[in-house]
Design an enzyme around this catalytic site. Structure first.
Site, short mmCIF file in Angstrom:
data_model
loop_
_atom_site.label_atom_id
_atom_site.label_comp_id
_atom_site.label_asym_id
_atom_site.label_seq_id
_atom_site.Cartn_x
_atom_site.Cartn_y
_atom_site.Cartn_z
N TYR A 11 30.30 -1.30 24.78
CA TYR A 11 29.08 -0.82 25.74
C TYR A 11 28.63 0.24 25.65
CZ TYR A 11 26.26 -1.09 29.97
OH TYR A 11 25.27 -0.98 31.09
N PHE A 34 34.42 -7.18 45.72
CA PHE A 34 34.92 -7.13 46.84
C PHE A 34 34.44 -8.02 47.78
CE2 PHE A 34 36.03 -2.20 46.32
CZ PHE A 34 37.15 -2.65 45.12
N ARG A 50 32.10 9.22 39.10
CA ARG A 50 30.75 8.92 38.68
C ARG A 50 29.84 9.25 39.87
NH1 ARG A 50 30.79 8.62 34.40
NH2 ARG A 50 30.67 5.98 33.69
#
Length: 328
Positions: free
Chosen positions: A150, A196, A282
């Site tokens: 990716y 989640f 990030r």
């Protein structure tokens, strides 16, 4: 900000996916003809079901690793599995989708002299040694790891876009998309927001990878698409890349705690090993998008989670989601 001429025909590859289906809706609302192309590897007809009877919407089953011959004025190239669970399922095909897909769509754009948008990713920065990440940071990417199909596929796609731009004068727009969430996320994609929420709603343990101190910045899909549409209609002197994401940074543990609180779940948090090459930080530097596109995210995480939780609640109630599995 310029807008499309109403008579333009817009191709969206990966149009039945999470981002693509929302983009198709937005384009139809703006009065455009939309050709949605998807091979349904991660996208689903359910995402575009409400659009199927729209007179200006067309759905085509097609894999972008094969050439496509259509007549359009604008191309949004979104086709590629975008979560580790899906892109690691068939890594060779993931690289082909990014690279051959880019070549095929760029070839189409070149023939038609059409403007083309590439949905690139924050993953081109890898596990960054610069924080937050500006567009001129070249990244810290493992070229031979399990995520490389990716990461390097998207980096190669950017290379192709800029070489077509320099060599053929092609009108390109490249956006680096940071973690995006919202309704229509795939329930089993292994991403933290969907994982989640599904786990909390089902009363399962919340699976936290590592100690939860790694950070992500979560951008609501409506904000992301507003930035993408503004970039697509920006002047020819802004080919990109342009970071699109929310600069507000959260630890993964903060997200887990927030989801448990907002769902009223009794789920406990269970820690698992951190996946290989998982980025520890990030966060986008969006100075360029603020300056050139007059864009920044407006939807706060808690606000965006309300409708995302409601979406998954409906999906689970209808039997449209199986229990999510932890990352391989």
């Amino acid at each position: 900000m310029r807008h499309y001429h109403p008579s333009l025909r817009v191709l969206v590859t990966g149009g039945a996916g999470f981002l693509g289906s929302h983009l198709c809706e937005r384009l139809l609302e703006q009065g455009h003809d939309v050709l949605c192309v998807d091979n349904f590897f991660t996208g689903t007809r359910r995402n575009v079901e409400p659009l199927l009877d729209h007179p200006r919407f067309e759905l085509m089953r097609h894999d972008v690793t094969f050439p496509l011959f259509v007549e359009v004025d604008r191309i949004f190239n979104l086709a590629c599995p975008a979560s580790p669970v899906h892109y690691q399922h068939d890594p060779v095909q993931t690289t082909k989708t990014s690279v051959h897909g880019a070549i095929n769509m760029l070839g189409l754009a070149k023939r038609l002299r059409a403007r083309i948008f590439q949905a690139s990713t924050s993953e081109v920065y890898g596990n960054p040694s610069v924080h937050p990440q500006p567009e001129d940071y070249w990244g810290n990417v493992n070229p031979i790891g399990p995520r490389s199909c990716y990461d390097e596929g998207k980096r190669c796609a950017e290379t192709l876009f800029f070489d077509y731009h320099r060599q053929h004068g092609l009108d390109i727009k490249v956006a680096r998309i940071f973690n995006t969430y919202g309704p229509r996320m795939h329930p089993n994609d292994g991403r933290v927001v969907s994982n989640f929420i599904v786990q909390a709603l089902q009363g399962q343990d919340i699976t936290l990878h590592g100690d939860g101190s790694q950070t992500r910045s979560f951008c609501h899909v409506s904000d992301l698409l507003e930035g993408a549409l503004r970039l697509m209609e920006s002047g020819p002197d802004l080919p990109g890349p342009v970071n699109l994401g929310n600069p507000e940074e959260f630890t993964i543990r903060q997200l887990a705690d927030l989801v448990v609180q907002m769902t009223g779940s009794r789920s406990r948090i269970r820690t698992l090993a951190l996946p290989t090459d998982d980025p520890l930080q990030r966060r986008p530097d969006i100075s360029l998008a603020r300056k050139r596109l007059d864009w920044e995210p407006r939807v706060a995480l808690r606000e965006g989670l309300v409708e995302t939780i409601a979406y998954f609640d409906r999906l689970l109630a209808s039997g449209g989601a199986r229990p999510s599995a932890p990352l391989p």
